[in-house]
Design a protein around this motif. Structure first.
Motif, PDB file in Angstrom:
ATOM      1  N   ARG A 286      48.193  40.032  47.585  1.00  0.00           N
ATOM      2  CA  ARG A 286      48.540  41.030  46.345  1.00  0.00           C
ATOM      3  C   ARG A 286      49.916  40.688  45.667  1.00  0.00           C
ATOM      4  O   ARG A 286      49.997  40.667  44.490  1.00  0.00           O
ATOM      5  CB  ARG A 286      48.251  42.558  46.832  1.00  0.00           C
ATOM      6  CG  ARG A 286      48.279  43.439  45.538  1.00  0.00           C
ATOM      7  CD  ARG A 286      47.701  44.864  46.157  1.00  0.00           C
ATOM      8  NE  ARG A 286      48.223  45.642  44.955  1.00  0.00           N
ATOM      9  CZ  ARG A 286      49.318  46.131  44.742  1.00  0.00           C
ATOM     10  NH1 ARG A 286      50.426  45.853  45.549  1.00  0.00           N
ATOM     11  NH2 ARG A 286      49.608  47.018  43.818  1.00  0.00           N
ATOM     12  N   LYS A 287      50.876  40.855  46.540  1.00  0.00           N
ATOM     13  CA  LYS A 287      52.154  40.581  46.246  1.00  0.00           C
ATOM     14  C   LYS A 287      52.159  39.154  45.306  1.00  0.00           C
ATOM     15  O   LYS A 287      52.930  39.245  44.347  1.00  0.00           O
ATOM     16  CB  LYS A 287      53.298  40.549  47.355  1.00  0.00           C
ATOM     17  CG  LYS A 287      53.694  41.673  47.618  1.00  0.00           C
ATOM     18  CD  LYS A 287      54.920  41.678  48.829  1.00  0.00           C
ATOM     19  CE  LYS A 287      55.826  40.840  48.832  1.00  0.00           C
ATOM     20  NZ  LYS A 287      56.719  40.905  50.195  1.00  0.00           N
ATOM     21  N   ASP A 288      51.670  38.261  46.030  1.00  0.00           N
ATOM     22  CA  ASP A 288      51.683  36.817  45.291  1.00  0.00           C
ATOM     23  C   ASP A 288      51.067  37.145  44.012  1.00  0.00           C
ATOM     24  O   ASP A 288      51.750  36.706  42.919  1.00  0.00           O
ATOM     25  CB  ASP A 288      50.974  35.793  46.171  1.00  0.00           C
ATOM     26  CG  ASP A 288      51.767  35.522  47.343  1.00  0.00           C
ATOM     27  OD1 ASP A 288      51.139  34.992  48.405  1.00  0.00           O
ATOM     28  OD2 ASP A 288      52.765  35.897  47.706  1.00  0.00           O
ATOM     29  N   LYS A 289      50.041  37.571  43.994  1.00  0.00           N
ATOM     30  CA  LYS A 289      49.188  37.942  42.801  1.00  0.00           C
ATOM     31  C   LYS A 289      50.184  38.988  41.749  1.00  0.00           C
ATOM     32  O   LYS A 289      50.343  38.258  40.616  1.00  0.00           O
ATOM     33  CB  LYS A 289      48.058  38.725  43.257  1.00  0.00           C
ATOM     34  CG  LYS A 289      46.919  38.852  41.673  1.00  0.00           C
ATOM     35  CD  LYS A 289      45.429  39.022  42.270  1.00  0.00           C
ATOM     36  CE  LYS A 289      44.652  39.602  41.140  1.00  0.00           C
ATOM     37  NZ  LYS A 289      44.731  40.920  40.846  1.00  0.00           N
ATOM     38  N   VAL A 290      50.605  39.824  41.996  1.00  0.00           N
ATOM     39  CA  VAL A 290      51.611  40.594  41.244  1.00  0.00           C
ATOM     40  C   VAL A 290      52.569  39.905  40.899  1.00  0.00           C
ATOM     41  O   VAL A 290      52.857  39.791  39.706  1.00  0.00           O
ATOM     42  CB  VAL A 290      52.006  41.867  41.992  1.00  0.00           C
ATOM     43  CG1 VAL A 290      53.042  42.523  41.445  1.00  0.00           C
ATOM     44  CG2 VAL A 290      50.872  42.605  42.337  1.00  0.00           C
ATOM     45  N   ALA A 291      53.078  39.081  41.979  1.00  0.00           N
ATOM     46  CA  ALA A 291      54.668  38.137  41.650  1.00  0.00           C
ATOM     47  C   ALA A 291      53.968  37.227  40.399  1.00  0.00           C
ATOM     48  O   ALA A 291      54.791  36.902  39.413  1.00  0.00           O
ATOM     49  CB  ALA A 291      54.735  37.475  42.777  1.00  0.00           C
ATOM     50  N   GLU A 292      52.628  36.826  40.627  1.00  0.00           N
ATOM     51  CA  GLU A 292      52.208  35.497  39.781  1.00  0.00           C
ATOM     52  C   GLU A 292      51.939  36.081  38.502  1.00  0.00           C
ATOM     53  O   GLU A 292      52.325  35.585  37.482  1.00  0.00           O
ATOM     54  CB  GLU A 292      50.896  35.078  40.302  1.00  0.00           C
ATOM     55  CG  GLU A 292      50.247  33.807  39.733  1.00  0.00           C
ATOM     56  CD  GLU A 292      51.295  32.774  39.750  1.00  0.00           C
ATOM     57  OE1 GLU A 292      52.053  32.708  40.666  1.00  0.00           O
ATOM     58  OE2 GLU A 292      51.687  31.920  38.619  1.00  0.00           O
ATOM     59  N   GLU A 293      51.454  37.460  38.472  1.00  0.00           N
ATOM     60  CA  GLU A 293      51.131  38.238  37.257  1.00  0.00           C
ATOM     61  C   GLU A 293      52.408  38.597  36.260  1.00  0.00           C
ATOM     62  O   GLU A 293      52.864  38.130  35.115  1.00  0.00           O
ATOM     63  CB  GLU A 293      50.395  39.433  37.245  1.00  0.00           C
ATOM     64  CG  GLU A 293      48.896  39.347  37.488  1.00  0.00           C
ATOM     65  CD  GLU A 293      48.283  40.600  38.221  1.00  0.00           C
ATOM     66  OE1 GLU A 293      46.949  40.394  38.516  1.00  0.00           O
ATOM     67  OE2 GLU A 293      49.094  41.473  38.486  1.00  0.00           O
ATOM     68  N   GLU A 294      53.457  38.910  37.335  1.00  0.00           N
ATOM     69  CA  GLU A 294      54.704  39.238  36.768  1.00  0.00           C
ATOM     70  C   GLU A 294      55.537  38.110  36.142  1.00  0.00           C
ATOM     71  O   GLU A 294      55.997  37.965  35.076  1.00  0.00           O
ATOM     72  CB  GLU A 294      55.834  39.892  37.836  1.00  0.00           C
ATOM     73  CG  GLU A 294      55.483  41.412  38.259  1.00  0.00           C
ATOM     74  CD  GLU A 294      55.943  41.929  39.203  1.00  0.00           C
ATOM     75  OE1 GLU A 294      55.789  42.952  39.571  1.00  0.00           O
ATOM     76  OE2 GLU A 294      56.624  41.324  40.038  1.00  0.00           O
ATOM     77  N   LYS A 295      55.172  36.886  36.848  1.00  0.00           N
ATOM     78  CA  LYS A 295      55.778  35.475  36.430  1.00  0.00           C
ATOM     79  C   LYS A 295      55.206  35.180  35.054  1.00  0.00           C
ATOM     80  O   LYS A 295      56.024  34.887  34.101  1.00  0.00           O
ATOM     81  CB  LYS A 295      55.826  34.479  37.547  1.00  0.00           C
ATOM     82  CG  LYS A 295      56.578  33.409  37.547  1.00  0.00           C
ATOM     83  CD  LYS A 295      56.559  32.623  38.791  1.00  0.00           C
ATOM     84  CE  LYS A 295      55.465  31.485  38.444  1.00  0.00           C
ATOM     85  NZ  LYS A 295      55.128  30.625  39.488  1.00  0.00           N
ATOM     86  N   GLU A 296      53.877  35.403  35.114  1.00  0.00           N
ATOM     87  CA  GLU A 296      53.220  35.043  34.048  1.00  0.00           C
ATOM     88  C   GLU A 296      53.727  35.698  32.829  1.00  0.00           C
ATOM     89  O   GLU A 296      54.015  35.224  31.844  1.00  0.00           O
ATOM     90  CB  GLU A 296      51.710  35.139  34.109  1.00  0.00           C
ATOM     91  CG  GLU A 296      50.985  34.003  34.658  1.00  0.00           C
ATOM     92  CD  GLU A 296      49.684  34.115  34.974  1.00  0.00           C
ATOM     93  OE1 GLU A 296      49.245  33.425  35.925  1.00  0.00           O
ATOM     94  OE2 GLU A 296      49.090  35.240  34.635  1.00  0.00           O
ATOM     95  N   GLU A 297      53.842  36.957  33.210  1.00  0.00           N
ATOM     96  CA  GLU A 297      54.400  38.038  32.007  1.00  0.00           C
ATOM     97  C   GLU A 297      55.932  37.546  31.506  1.00  0.00           C
ATOM     98  O   GLU A 297      56.073  37.521  30.384  1.00  0.00           O
ATOM     99  CB  GLU A 297      54.208  39.523  32.490  1.00  0.00           C
ATOM    100  CG  GLU A 297      53.012  40.178  32.164  1.00  0.00           C
ATOM    101  CD  GLU A 297      52.784  41.418  32.880  1.00  0.00           C
ATOM    102  OE1 GLU A 297      51.661  41.791  33.489  1.00  0.00           O
ATOM    103  OE2 GLU A 297      53.830  42.052  33.229  1.00  0.00           O
ATOM    104  N   ALA A 298      56.384  37.390  32.478  1.00  0.00           N
ATOM    105  CA  ALA A 298      57.886  37.051  32.250  1.00  0.00           C
ATOM    106  C   ALA A 298      58.040  35.819  31.616  1.00  0.00           C
ATOM    107  O   ALA A 298      58.790  35.637  30.428  1.00  0.00           O
ATOM    108  CB  ALA A 298      58.642  36.878  33.611  1.00  0.00           C
TER     109      ALA A 298
END
Ligand code: SF4
Ligand code: SF4
Length: 363
Positions: A286-298
């Motif tokens: 989930r963290k990876d997913k969140v991180a991925e999402e956050e990265k994508e957003e960033a």
């Protein structure tokens, strides 16, 4: 819907607490089986009296119908080597040179009050009997040899010749004989009463009495009274036990007591670890997913900013270019104008000059 780390750890904590209380019950349950038989029988080995005649070895070989050894029992040259018990030899006598004395010690299973071999064996092949014997049931043995690893005295031996029907062998404290009211073979054979069979508590009294009456002849310690929770085989001696190959670092806690804590953790580890690891995996995923999402957003935000910045830059450049162009055009126009003006002026001058010349020429 992902599970938050806080929620998962809270849930996992609850589960662990339940598991621990379950484990505590397990500890209680298992210890219940190994508490030993306080009023058990035993053998007292008075090392001071042993002359290393090997009669006990011979008797043991006989009563257990074991294969005859290559060297006869009256061949005492074997005492030059330190020997251990093995599949066809349940007891050995070893010789130790201590100072100027030769000391002989008989070695066999010590029939622990709370045997490590029994607590290590998951098929319960070993059992501590009320008469003190730790007996072995080969019919349930799977040949894992955990008992050999668990025994602090290195006693259980594996019969490698019976690979298809695994078997561990050791002294049985002559269980079949003592059940019939006979003495253990070795005890019966000893010509020096270096071995006495009887009630363990009585044997401890006898040992104490000998130590008390002959303080110059005996170390003030009964080996096996407390070692590893106590053993049915007891030893007294005039020499330090550690100098006769006997471990003095074992402590007084029994093996089940030492291991039941960690062992009781097994259900926790086996039961909960997968849950914990799955949970950690899920959280990290989930963290990876969140991180991925956050990265994508960033990245998106950065791209947007960069885009806007770029647009601004382009607009600015365009503006500047336009201005420059306009300025250049203006300049060019101005220049052209100036030139045209100059040219016109020149022309006018030329024309005037021409006119003046013409006038002069006319005059
Ligand atoms: S008690 Fe019996 S099995 Fe054990 S060493 Fe003595 S004779 Fe052998
Ligand atoms: S028979 Fe007795 S004296 Fe002889 S070696 Fe065995 S314990 Fe020692």
């Amino acid at each position: 819907m992902g599970i938050s780390r806080r929620k998962f750890l809270g849930w996992f904590g609850g589960l662990s607490a339940t598991a621990v209380s379950a484990a505590n019950n397990a500890i209680a349950g298992s210890n219940h089986h190994f508490k030993g038989h306080p009023d058990t029988m035993g053998v007292l080995h008075d090392i001071n009296r042993c002359i290393g005649c090997r009669k006990c070895e011979e008797a043991c070989n006989k009563v257990n119908e074991l294969p005859k050894p290559d060297q006869p029992f009256d061949d005492l040259s074997v005492l030059d080597q330190k020997r251990r018990t093995h599949a066809d030899v349940y007891t050995v006598v070893n010789q130790f040179k201590i100072g100027k004395d030769n000391v002989f010690v008989k070695k066999q299973c010590n029939h622990c009050m709370e045997p490590a071999c029994a607590s290590a064996c998951f098929v319960k092949a070993f059992k501590k009997m009320p008469n003190g014997s730790v007996v072995y049931d080969e019919s349930v043995c799977v040949g894992c040899r955990y008992c050999m690893i668990a025994c602090p005295f290195n006693i259980p031996a594996y019969d490698y010749d019976s690979a298809l029907s695994p078997k561990v062998t050791k002294c049985t404290l002559c269980f079949p004989r003592v059940e019939k009211g006979l003495l253990p073979g070795c005890v019966e054979a000893c010509p020096k009463e270096a071995l006495i069979y009887g009630n363990r508590n009585e044997l401890i009294k006898i040992a104490r009495e000998r130590i008390y009456k002959h303080p110059d002849q005996y170390i003030d310690h009964i080996y096996g009274e407390h070692e590893m929770g106590g053993t049915s085989w007891l030893y007294i001696s005039g020499k330090p036990f550690s100098e006769m190959g006997m471990r003095e670092d074992l402590g007084i806690k029994s093996a089940p007591e030492l291991t039941s804590g960690p062992l009781s953790a097994v259900p926790i580890v086996v039961g909960l670890w997968p849950v914990l690891l799955t949970g950690v995996y899920a959280i990290s995923k989930r963290k990876d997913k969140v991180a991925e999402e956050e990265k994508e957003e960033a990245v998106k935000a950065a791209e947007q900013i960069a885009d806007e910045e770029l647009k601004k830059q382009i607009a600015k450049l365009k503006l500047e270019a336009t201005k420059e162009k306009e300025a250049a055009i203006k300049k060019e126009v101005q220049k052209a104008l100036d030139e045209a003006a100059k040219e016109a002026e020149q022309k006018a001058k030329d024309k005037a000059a021409d006119a003046a010349n013409e006038e002069k020429e006319v005059e």
